[in-house]
Design a protein around this motif. Structure first.
Motif, PDB file in Angstrom:
ATOM      1  N   ILE A   1       0.691  -1.492   0.273  1.00 40.98           N
ATOM      2  CA  ILE A   1       0.001  -0.024   0.041  1.00 40.98           C
ATOM      3  C   ILE A   1       0.592   1.017   0.157  1.00 40.98           C
ATOM      4  O   ILE A   1       2.195   1.239   0.800  1.00 40.98           O
ATOM      5  CB  ILE A   1      -0.868   0.083   0.914  1.00 40.98           C
ATOM      6  N   GLY A   2       0.464   2.404  -0.770  1.00 43.50           N
ATOM      7  CA  GLY A   2       1.596   3.703  -0.876  1.00 43.50           C
ATOM      8  C   GLY A   2       0.089   4.546  -0.383  1.00 43.50           C
ATOM      9  O   GLY A   2      -1.121   4.577  -0.507  1.00 43.50           O
ATOM     10  N   PHE A   3       0.481   5.751   0.781  1.00 38.89           N
ATOM     11  CA  PHE A   3       0.485   7.461   0.529  1.00 38.89           C
ATOM     12  C   PHE A   3       1.208   7.805   0.469  1.00 38.89           C
ATOM     13  O   PHE A   3       2.232   7.625   1.253  1.00 38.89           O
ATOM     14  CB  PHE A   3      -0.226   7.090   2.191  1.00 38.89           C
ATOM     15  N   ARG A   4       0.734   9.039   0.240  1.00 38.28           N
ATOM     16  CA  ARG A   4       1.906  10.408   0.338  1.00 38.28           C
ATOM     17  C   ARG A   4       2.215  11.055   1.334  1.00 38.28           C
ATOM     18  O   ARG A   4       1.117  10.811   2.388  1.00 38.28           O
ATOM     19  CB  ARG A   4       0.546  11.673  -0.905  1.00 38.28           C
ATOM     20  N   PRO A   5       2.814  11.753   1.680  1.00 38.57           N
ATOM     21  CA  PRO A   5       2.903  12.023   2.795  1.00 38.57           C
ATOM     22  C   PRO A   5       1.470  12.909   3.605  1.00 38.57           C
ATOM     23  O   PRO A   5       1.888  13.208   4.841  1.00 38.57           O
ATOM     24  CB  PRO A   5       3.680  13.322   2.513  1.00 38.57           C
ATOM     25  N   GLU A   6       0.997  13.866   2.871  1.00 39.69           N
ATOM     26  CA  GLU A   6      -0.255  14.238   3.371  1.00 39.69           C
ATOM     27  C   GLU A   6      -1.033  13.512   3.132  1.00 39.69           C
ATOM     28  O   GLU A   6      -2.222  14.069   3.603  1.00 39.69           O
ATOM     29  CB  GLU A   6       0.165  16.060   1.886  1.00 39.69           C
ATOM     30  N   GLU A   7      -1.189  12.487   2.797  1.00 37.54           N
ATOM     31  CA  GLU A   7      -2.341  11.451   2.773  1.00 37.54           C
ATOM     32  C   GLU A   7      -3.073  10.909   4.404  1.00 37.54           C
ATOM     33  O   GLU A   7      -3.183   9.756   4.578  1.00 37.54           O
ATOM     34  CB  GLU A   7      -2.427  10.331   1.984  1.00 37.54           C
ATOM     35  N   VAL A   8      -1.521  11.163   5.281  1.00 31.13           N
ATOM     36  CA  VAL A   8      -1.352  10.314   6.460  1.00 31.13           C
ATOM     37  C   VAL A   8      -1.353  11.708   7.892  1.00 31.13           C
ATOM     38  O   VAL A   8      -0.972  12.425   7.159  1.00 31.13           O
ATOM     39  CB  VAL A   8       0.094   9.646   6.591  1.00 31.13           C
ATOM     40  N   GLU A   9      -2.463  11.033   8.399  1.00 27.22           N
ATOM     41  CA  GLU A   9      -2.599  12.219   9.766  1.00 27.22           C
ATOM     42  C   GLU A   9      -1.986  11.634  10.870  1.00 27.22           C
ATOM     43  O   GLU A   9      -1.340  10.106  11.084  1.00 27.22           O
ATOM     44  CB  GLU A   9      -4.415  11.851   9.813  1.00 27.22           C
ATOM     45  N   LEU A  10      -1.091  12.859  11.832  1.00 31.37           N
ATOM     46  CA  LEU A  10      -0.614  12.250  12.930  1.00 31.37           C
ATOM     47  C   LEU A  10      -1.533  12.709  14.123  1.00 31.37           C
ATOM     48  O   LEU A  10      -2.403  12.996  14.116  1.00 31.37           O
ATOM     49  CB  LEU A  10       1.237  13.498  13.475  1.00 31.37           C
ATOM     50  N   LEU A  11      -1.341  11.616  15.005  1.00 27.62           N
ATOM     51  CA  LEU A  11      -2.682  11.342  15.701  1.00 27.62           C
ATOM     52  C   LEU A  11      -1.863  10.968  17.457  1.00 27.62           C
ATOM     53  O   LEU A  11      -0.382  10.839  17.334  1.00 27.62           O
ATOM     54  CB  LEU A  11      -3.310  10.428  15.477  1.00 27.62           C
ATOM     55  N   ALA A  12      -2.739  10.735  18.200  1.00 30.82           N
ATOM     56  CA  ALA A  12      -2.086  10.810  19.586  1.00 30.82           C
ATOM     57  C   ALA A  12      -1.970   8.755  19.865  1.00 30.82           C
ATOM     58  O   ALA A  12      -2.132   8.305  18.835  1.00 30.82           O
ATOM     59  CB  ALA A  12      -3.154  11.224  21.042  1.00 30.82           C
ATOM     60  N   GLU A  13      -1.060   8.671  19.829  1.00 26.95           N
ATOM     61  CA  GLU A  13      -0.195   7.016  20.485  1.00 26.95           C
ATOM     62  C   GLU A  13      -1.468   6.753  20.932  1.00 26.95           C
ATOM     63  O   GLU A  13      -2.832   7.023  21.667  1.00 26.95           O
ATOM     64  CB  GLU A  13       0.222   7.508  22.067  1.00 26.95           C
ATOM     65  N   GLY A  14      -1.692   4.847  20.426  1.00 28.48           N
ATOM     66  CA  GLY A  14      -2.486   4.320  20.356  1.00 28.48           C
ATOM     67  C   GLY A  14      -3.772   4.777  19.095  1.00 28.48           C
ATOM     68  O   GLY A  14      -4.586   3.523  19.191  1.00 28.48           O
ATOM     69  N   GLN A  15      -3.774   5.974  18.779  1.00 30.07           N
ATOM     70  CA  GLN A  15      -5.430   5.903  18.100  1.00 30.07           C
ATOM     71  C   GLN A  15      -4.371   5.512  16.660  1.00 30.07           C
ATOM     72  O   GLN A  15      -3.056   5.445  16.141  1.00 30.07           O
ATOM     73  CB  GLN A  15      -5.545   7.651  18.041  1.00 30.07           C
ATOM     74  N   GLY A  16      -5.516   5.608  15.375  1.00 27.59           N
ATOM     75  CA  GLY A  16      -5.417   5.198  14.799  1.00 27.59           C
ATOM     76  C   GLY A  16      -4.958   3.668  13.539  1.00 27.59           C
ATOM     77  O   GLY A  16      -4.385   3.099  14.603  1.00 27.59           O
ATOM     78  N   HIS A  17      -4.051   3.205  12.368  1.00 29.78           N
ATOM     79  CA  HIS A  17      -4.052   2.334  12.336  1.00 29.78           C
ATOM     80  C   HIS A  17      -2.556   1.727  12.717  1.00 29.78           C
ATOM     81  O   HIS A  17      -2.526   0.343  12.333  1.00 29.78           O
ATOM     82  CB  HIS A  17      -3.569   2.525  10.353  1.00 29.78           C
ATOM     83  N   LEU A  18      -1.948   2.590  13.032  1.00 29.66           N
ATOM     84  CA  LEU A  18      -0.684   2.206  12.943  1.00 29.66           C
ATOM     85  C   LEU A  18       0.753   2.900  13.772  1.00 29.66           C
ATOM     86  O   LEU A  18       0.170   4.051  14.490  1.00 29.66           O
ATOM     87  CB  LEU A  18       1.084   2.795  11.757  1.00 29.66           C
ATOM     88  N   GLN A  19       1.528   2.246  15.094  1.00 28.67           N
ATOM     89  CA  GLN A  19       2.014   3.194  15.524  1.00 28.67           C
ATOM     90  C   GLN A  19       3.684   3.438  15.832  1.00 28.67           C
ATOM     91  O   GLN A  19       4.004   2.348  14.820  1.00 28.67           O
ATOM     92  CB  GLN A  19       1.995   2.247  17.404  1.00 28.67           C
ATOM     93  N   GLY A  20       4.006   4.167  16.612  1.00 30.17           N
ATOM     94  CA  GLY A  20       5.387   4.127  15.846  1.00 30.17           C
ATOM     95  C   GLY A  20       5.919   5.406  16.724  1.00 30.17           C
ATOM     96  O   GLY A  20       5.369   6.351  17.105  1.00 30.17           O
ATOM     97  N   THR A  21       7.184   6.062  16.404  1.00 29.47           N
ATOM     98  CA  THR A  21       8.280   7.010  17.087  1.00 29.47           C
ATOM     99  C   THR A  21       8.727   8.096  16.040  1.00 29.47           C
ATOM    100  O   THR A  21       9.458   7.809  15.646  1.00 29.47           O
ATOM    101  CB  THR A  21       9.061   6.050  17.646  1.00 29.47           C
ATOM    102  N   VAL A  22       8.856   9.335  16.082  1.00 28.86           N
ATOM    103  CA  VAL A  22       8.936  10.325  15.497  1.00 28.86           C
ATOM    104  C   VAL A  22      10.893  10.654  15.899  1.00 28.86           C
ATOM    105  O   VAL A  22      10.780  10.640  16.794  1.00 28.86           O
ATOM    106  CB  VAL A  22       8.605  11.481  16.151  1.00 28.86           C
TER     107      VAL A  22
END
Lengths: 352, 303, 293
Positions: free
Chosen positions: A272-293
């Motif tokens: 799957i692909g998504f442009r940088p503007e097609e992804v939203e930064l959310l609080a930890e635990g929310q959304g589809h994926l979790q990560g570290t800045v």
């Protein structure tokens, strides 16, 4: 002015095939840009159009006439070279007149044309100078002027701006765009700079490994890349791509995480692909994926956050303006719009 | 004027295209090359397979001349002289040329341009004239070297005696060709980018260390080429012994070097067939030695 | 240069500068001594040549007499030799430089069938011993009745392989492929591109080859020695060597000793002068060839 067609064109140097069976039509008056990484064959393709290289097989047509076996000048094309290739021992005027003298145009006609073009390009004061007495931008103008005076049916540009510094490059880019509007001539332009491609082109031809990957308008390429290569080559920062495995209506990421994509997951899906503007930064635990800045880049107009997703790799998130409340080390969630994802099959082609 | 009009205009057709052009440009050189290099070689090879018989003109003898040449002590003595000469002369010449090139390149000395040009001047002097001048200098009675020695109260050696003759010839070669090699090394040294020099200054290298440890290895390919050319030149020695022979008849005989031998065989001995075989054999020796040197040198570099 | 520049005030540097300049000066004396000897010898009478110190002038200045003898001996044959040398070497050098330039251009700027083979042949040619070439050439030309003609000396000299290597290396650097392609786009033919765009750019390389070929021919000995046997066809090298043999064998009389040195002086002055005047060219050119080779 001229329609340029390539039919089944192949080019091999010895056993090495650099262009394999290319079919392409450049419409009359279009500004077409060839882009691709180095070694993709974009320059070779341009030189095949110019007649500087002979095609191993296939045909080159200009306005329907077969020019495959004609020399460069007989094709009535002009070319602007990366190094400008100005004749060092000739003055600016002599540089611009040379081709016309070879074609045996009358002297007064030559003078009139050179003066007119010098006027357009603001070269009037430099006509008696030698190239070495000119700045990079002026040399570039002379090279373009030399191409214009011959009143060709089409212009070919081989990375014409890559020897200029950044500021001058932007300036010349605008000038070339204006020139195209003014002359209305067919132009083929080779570059590895996708900003040039996006801003100048009516049509972009993306090449890789001697084959055309996609032909389309800049927006078509950006919004509907035909395959993974185009998806990652066009756009800056480049599109985020993650490997996935579809299972019914859910997809599994490489790290074992599952997400429900509803009916959107075809059986052949592999990335799957998504442009940088097609992804939203959310609080930890929310959304589809979790990560570290990991890194935050602030351009003023935009803020880029590079988020590490463990073994999945890194995802770039673009946010307009200067976003203050993020910092490296922060744990975040990423929200995707599952209806807007670019889906690719295992062979890299786009799944609609 | 529109582009349609230009198209209609009769153009001067390009007759010489880029497929034909290289052959056209090569033609004058290659035709002469064939006429004055390839053909004479083939001719020489052809005649080397024949022999002038006492009666009945020439007859085909196959490789007889080569067999004879291979066993001819006069030929191998000549090759021996050349080897001694090459081992004596080339290291000294290349060594001095390198040292001087490094000194001039480092810029330590005064009057760099003056030394550079004056060391090269002998190269402009024809080998014949250089040999004439040196044979005057070597002269026991009127030669200034002998005179100086006598003035200082001892006797200078006899430069054209059996013991000294090879050194005397080597000296002429040193005088003539050292500067030529030096200029080539100097140019190669100057072509090394200066940022390298700056990097080594930052690393704290001394000028001497920089010259010997960094610059010298970088011009090794150039050195190899010049040594090969010196080997080829040395093994073809002719002019110097041919002229000095006038002063030292008893020492330099007519087969002192293989080229000299071939010359004598042709023009004095009337044996051009055998001379051709000798020349080919010398060519073979030159090729083998040059190739062996390159092989050895390249193996050293690879290691 | 910058390294030593930075430390040029240190005592160690100053000591090295004296020492190394001294070493070079000694070698300069060695280089200069034979040339100086030619000058002194040319100003002496034969008697003084034997009786006075070689490296200084005799009280009796005899240069004009020697010159007079040199130019009048055997009905002024020396002047003829000089003329022959100038004639042979200028025509040979001009032709050799031109043909080397054409060939170097073809090797540098085109790909064509047989390129590698031809270049290898030219490269290999330097290994061929002179006798292996000149002697068969003599035998062939004598069959054609061409020995003892200027052709016999000039034609073989037109083949100058070092010139081809040098020009190939020089053109590789001096002329970009794009420049030639620009000419093609402008509709110029290959010959026109060479003559109106390329040639002026390769002039420095051409001049270097011209000088080197000129010197090589001016200095040539073996080829004319074999090809010519009429004294009035000789170049200086062959003529002077013959004069020297006559002098030393005593048949021509001891008189000839200083005349030979006077002849040497007269014949090397033009070449040395040419070298000094044109040093910019040969220094650059030898560099290009040497670095690339």
């Amino acid at each position: 002015m001229a329609v340029i067609e390539l039919k089944d064109v192949r080019k091999a140097f010895g056993a090495v095939e650099v262009i394999g069976r290319v079919n392409l039509t450049v419409p009359d008056g279009a500004f077409v840009i060839f882009v691709g990484p180095s070694g993709s064959g974009k320059s070779t393709l341009l030189r095949l159009v110019a007649g500087l290289e002979d095609a191993t097989a296939g045909q080159v047509l200009i306005d329907g006439a077969d020019v495959t076996h004609m020399g460069p000048a007989e094709r009535q094309l002009s070319m602007v070279f990366q190094s400008y290739a100005l004749y060092p021992t000739k003055t600016v005027r002599q540089n611009m007149s040379f081709g016309l003298e070879v074609a045996r145009l009358p002297k007064d006609e030559i003078k009139a044309r050179v003066d007119r073009v010098a006027d357009i390009l603001k070269l009037g004061d430099y006509l008696d100078r030698k190239p070495r007495a000119l700045s990079g931008g002026q040399r570039q103008r002379v090279a373009i002027g030399r191409a214009i005076v011959r009143e060709p049916v089409a212009f070919l540009f081989d990375e014409p701006l890559s020897n200029l510094d950044a500021a001058l490059r932007v300036e010349m880019r605008v000038e070339i765009a204006k020139l195209h509007q003014r002359l209305g001539a067919t132009m083929i332009y080779v570059t590895h700079d996708q900003v040039e491609a996006m801003t100048l082109a009516d049509q972009i031809v993306v090449l890789d490994k001697g084959a055309i990957q996609q032909v389309g308008t800049p927006m078509e390429l950006y919004q509907r890349p035909a395959n993974l290569f185009v998806a990652q080559f066009i756009g800056s920062p480049k599109m985020n791509v993650l490997e996935v495995r579809p299972e019914g209506s859910t997809v599994t990421f490489a790290d074992g995480n599952r997400t429900d994509f509803g009916a959107l997951a075809p059986a052949t899906l592999s990335h799957i692909g998504f442009r940088p503007e097609e992804v939203e930064l959310l609080a930890e635990g929310q959304g589809h994926l979790q990560g570290t800045v990991e890194v935050v880049e602030r351009l003023g107009s935009d803020t880029f956050a590079h988020v590490a997703l463990g073994m999945l790799g890194t995802v770039t998130v673009r946010m307009p303006g200067n976003v203050l409340n993020i910092a490296p080390g922060q744990r975040v969630g990423l929200g995707l719009d599952v209806t807007q994802l670019h889906l690719f099959a295992s062979d890299g082609t786009r799944l609609s | 004027m529109t582009e349609r009009e230009i198209r209609a205009r009769p153009r001067n057709r390009v007759i010489v295209n880029k497929t034909v052009a290289p052959y056209l440009f090569l033609a004058p050189f290659m035709l002469l090359f064939i006429a004055f290099l390839i053909v004479p070689l083939i001719y020489a090879f052809d005649i080397s397979l024949y022999k002038k018989a006492m009666v009945g003109g020439v007859k085909f003898v196959g490789t007889d001349n080569y067999v004879k040449a291979f066993a001819d002590p006069k030929f191998w003595e000549g090759v021996g002289v050349l080897f001694k000469f090459a081992f004596l002369q080339i290291p000294v010449m290349i060594g001095t040329a390198l040292v001087f090139a490094l000194i001039l390149d480092s810029g330590v000395v005064w009057a760099k341009a003056f030394f550079r040009v004056s060391f090269f001047i002998p190269y402009a002097v024809p080998a014949v004239i250089a040999t004439l001048i040196w044979s005057y200098l070597y002269g026991p009675a009127y030669g200034p070297i002998g005179q100086t020695a006598r003035f200082l109260g001892f006797e200078a050696p006899d430069f054209v005696s059996a013991k000294w003759i090879l050194g005397s010839i080597a000296n002429i070669a040193q005088w003539e060709y050292m500067g030529y090699n030096m200029i080539i090394y100097f140019a190669a040294l100057q072509a090394i980018p200066t940022d390298l020099e700056e990097a080594s200054v930052v690393d704290g290298a001394s000028a001497f260390a920089f010259a010997t440890r960094i610059k010298l290895p970088m011009i090794v390919p150039t050195i190899i080429v010049t040594v090969v050319f010196s080997i080829i030149g040395s093994l073809q020695l002719f002019t110097e012994p041919f002229l000095i022979q006038n002063m030292a008849r008893s020492i330099i005989n007519s087969n002192y070097t293989p080229n000299y031998y071939a010359y004598t065989l042709t023009f004095v001995g009337q044996q051009p067939n055998y001379a051709a075989a000798i020349s080919f054999l010398l060519g073979g020796v030159i090729a083998v030695v040059s190739y062996a040197f390159m092989l050895l040198a390249n193996r050293r570099i690879d290691r | 240069m910058s390294i030593v520049g930075k430390t040029s005030t240190s005592p160690k540097f100053r000591r090295n500068r004296w020492l190394l300049t001294g070493v070079l000066s000694l070698y300069f004396l060695y280089t200069f001594m034979p040339l100086f000897y030619v000058i002194t010898a040319a100003t002496k009478s034969n008697q003084d040549l034997f009786s006075t110190f070689g490296l200084w002038f005799a009280p009796d200045f005899n240069l004009w007499d020697n010159l007079h003898t040199l130019f009048t001996i055997q009905d002024g044959i020396f002047l003829k030799w000089m003329g022959n040398t100038a004639y042979y070497s200028s025509i040979s050098a001009a032709g050799a430089a031109l043909f080397s330039t054409f060939a170097g251009y073809a090797f540098a700027k085109y790909s064509f069938l047989g390129k590698k083979l031809m270049f290898a042949l030219v490269l290999g040619a330097v290994m061929i011993p002179q006798t292996a070439l000149v002697i068969p050439m003599f035998l062939m030309l004598s069959k054609l009745g061409l020995t003892n003609t200027a052709f016999a000396v000039i034609l073989p000299s037109l083949v100058f392989p070092p010139g081809v290597f040098l020009m190939r290396a020089y053109i590789d650097d001096a002329i970009s492929n794009e420049l030639i392609e620009a000419g093609r786009m402008d509709g110029a033919g290959e010959v026109h591109i060479f003559s109106s765009i390329a040639f002026r750019l390769l002039m420095p390389g051409f001049t270097t080859v011209l000088i080197l070929a000129f010197v090589a021919n001016w200095n040539n000995y073996f080829l004319p020695l074999v090809m010519l046997n009429k004294p009035d066809m000789f170049p200086i090298t062959v003529g002077l060597a013959q004069l020297y043999s006559t002098a030393i064998s005593g048949t021509g009389g001891v008189l000839l000793f200083t005349v030979v040195m006077t002849g040497a002086l007269v014949s090397i002055v033009p070449v040395i002068a040419a070298f000094l005047i044109m040093q910019r060219f040969w220094q650059g050119g030898l560099g290009a060839g040497g670095v690339k080779a």
